[in-house]
Design a protein around this motif. Structure first.
Motif, PDB file in Angstrom:
ATOM      1  N   CYS A  71      26.570  43.962  36.713  1.00 19.57           N
ATOM      2  CA  CYS A  71      25.407  43.255  36.153  1.00 19.57           C
ATOM      3  C   CYS A  71      24.899  42.181  37.101  1.00 19.57           C
ATOM      4  O   CYS A  71      23.761  41.732  36.975  1.00 19.57           O
ATOM      5  CB  CYS A  71      25.743  42.656  34.787  1.00 19.57           C
ATOM      6  N   THR A  85      32.451  51.967  36.659  1.00 17.39           N
ATOM      7  CA  THR A  85      31.743  50.688  36.748  1.00 17.39           C
ATOM      8  C   THR A  85      31.983  49.870  35.496  1.00 17.39           C
ATOM      9  O   THR A  85      32.178  50.411  34.404  1.00 17.39           O
ATOM     10  CB  THR A  85      30.219  50.886  36.938  1.00 17.39           C
ATOM     11  N   GLU A  87      30.252  46.308  33.708  1.00 14.73           N
ATOM     12  CA  GLU A  87      29.196  45.304  33.772  1.00 14.73           C
ATOM     13  C   GLU A  87      29.748  43.924  34.115  1.00 14.73           C
ATOM     14  O   GLU A  87      29.109  43.153  34.820  1.00 14.73           O
ATOM     15  CB  GLU A  87      28.436  45.234  32.447  1.00 14.73           C
ATOM     16  N   THR A  88      30.937  43.602  33.583  1.00 13.31           N
ATOM     17  CA  THR A  88      31.592  42.316  33.859  1.00 13.31           C
ATOM     18  C   THR A  88      33.036  42.600  34.234  1.00 13.31           C
ATOM     19  O   THR A  88      33.338  43.629  34.816  1.00 13.31           O
ATOM     20  CB  THR A  88      31.493  41.388  32.640  1.00 13.31           C
TER      21      THR A  88
END
Length: 90
Positions: A71, A85, A87-88
């Motif tokens: 992100c 992956t 996001e955080t």
């Protein structure tokens, strides 16, 4: 991310820690001379190190399979298809 058993690090390192937004503690090991971060880790899960590959002399053997904090990646960063992956921070 790498298993701590698969990494050999020599030399003195300093450490800092902070509480992350998740409530987990985030810690980092870094060079006491130049302050470059060598790796980050969660003290509750110390076997998983998040290496900072810019500190490695030879990165030719690195084939990333996980990307964290996507992100916040730069728009020009291309993440290969098929890699995991987050996001955080997982």
């Amino acid at each position: 991310m790498a298993d701590s058993d698969a990494i050999e690090i020599s030399g003195e390192m300093n450490e800092w820690s902070r509480v992350a937004a998740s409530g987990n503690t985030s810690s980092a090991k870094f060079c006491p001379v130049c302050a470059n971060h060598i790796y980050h880790y969660n003290p509750g899960n110390p076997q998983h190190l998040m290496l900072k590959p810019s500190t490695l002399a030879d990165t030719s053997d690195i084939n990333p399979t996980i990307h964290l904090w996507v992100c916040e990646k730069q728009d020009w960063v291309q993440i290969p298809e098929g890699v995991m992956t987050y996001e955080t921070q997982p």
